[in-house]
Design an enzyme around this catalytic site. Sequence first.
Site, PDB file in Angstrom:
ATOM      1  N   LYS A  68     -18.710   7.146  27.996  1.00  0.00           N
ATOM      2  CA  LYS A  68     -18.014   6.160  27.173  1.00  0.00           C
ATOM      3  C   LYS A  68     -18.882   4.947  26.818  1.00  0.00           C
ATOM      4  CE  LYS A  68     -13.366   7.462  28.636  1.00  0.00           C
ATOM      5  NZ  LYS A  68     -12.037   6.982  29.059  1.00  0.00           N
ATOM      6  N   ALA A 129     -10.171  -1.555  40.252  1.00  0.00           N
ATOM      7  CA  ALA A 129     -11.063  -2.151  39.267  1.00  0.00           C
ATOM      8  C   ALA A 129     -11.920  -1.016  38.738  1.00  0.00           C
ATOM      9  CB  ALA A 129     -11.938  -3.218  39.920  1.00  0.00           C
ATOM     10  N   GLY A 130     -12.574  -1.249  37.611  1.00  0.00           N
ATOM     11  CA  GLY A 130     -13.382  -0.167  37.043  1.00  0.00           C
ATOM     12  C   GLY A 130     -13.028   0.042  35.592  1.00  0.00           C
TER      13      GLY A 130
END
Length: 275
Positions: A68, A129-130
């Site tokens: 991505k 998170a991430g």
Amino acid sequence: MSTHHRAAVLGSPIAHSLSPVLHRAAYAELGLDDWSYGRFEVDEQALPGFIEGLDGSWAGLSLTMPLKRAVIPLLDGITGTAASVEAVNTVVFGEDGRRTGDNTDIPGMVAALRERGVEKVESAAILGAGATASSALAALSGICAGPVTAYVRSAARADEMRGWGERLGVDIRVADWAEADRALTAPLVIATTPAGAADALAGSVPERPGTLFDVLYEPWPTRLASAWAGRGGAVVGGLDLLVHQAVLQVEQMTGRSPAPLAAMRKAGEEALAAR
């Protein structure tokens, strides 16, 4: 004579991707007999060569991890939505060969919540998170009036989430994962953690929960989602997100709108049940 149009999902690992099932169901419903949708195992190293080798029959690509971000330098431009989180999950090839990157995860999240009647919330919590958490934050920037609290495991992750909050204009608070059970009292909870990570929270679901958006779809339901539904809370799942982001991809790649949401969801449910 009709020309053949091609699209595919790329990533690594890719074998379990449901994207082919969803996109092919859309083509069938829309009567696009000359469209095909495949899947290719491609990592960051192989990506530039793969994209360079595509001919004019290609309409678009869906991208999963770890591509991505890696795809961005290979494109002619990206939308503001994709730029906001530095992540592209959709590439559309123009008639002139121009490659444009977009992110349909963010509007996909918003659409999945809207389908369940969640359009505005006073506050929200994010578990984890991430990459998915930053997309969740971007989605919340449009629907959450007040603060968003992110529950994270490390100081580095906390800094990362504060950075995303600042970029996306979200009033973000960061809390330690040890206090994650407090997240569950928020009117909207978005769980972005890997399989099993939030299982321990199932026993802490409040008496009258709000809405849980759990981005996992396999295994489903998660322990947290089961406990939540058991208390009468609204649950939005990973398949909802997958289908809504795929609907937007189909519309962009084929130029046909609206894409057949119900047929795509049904195909996804059947594929998961068959596993």
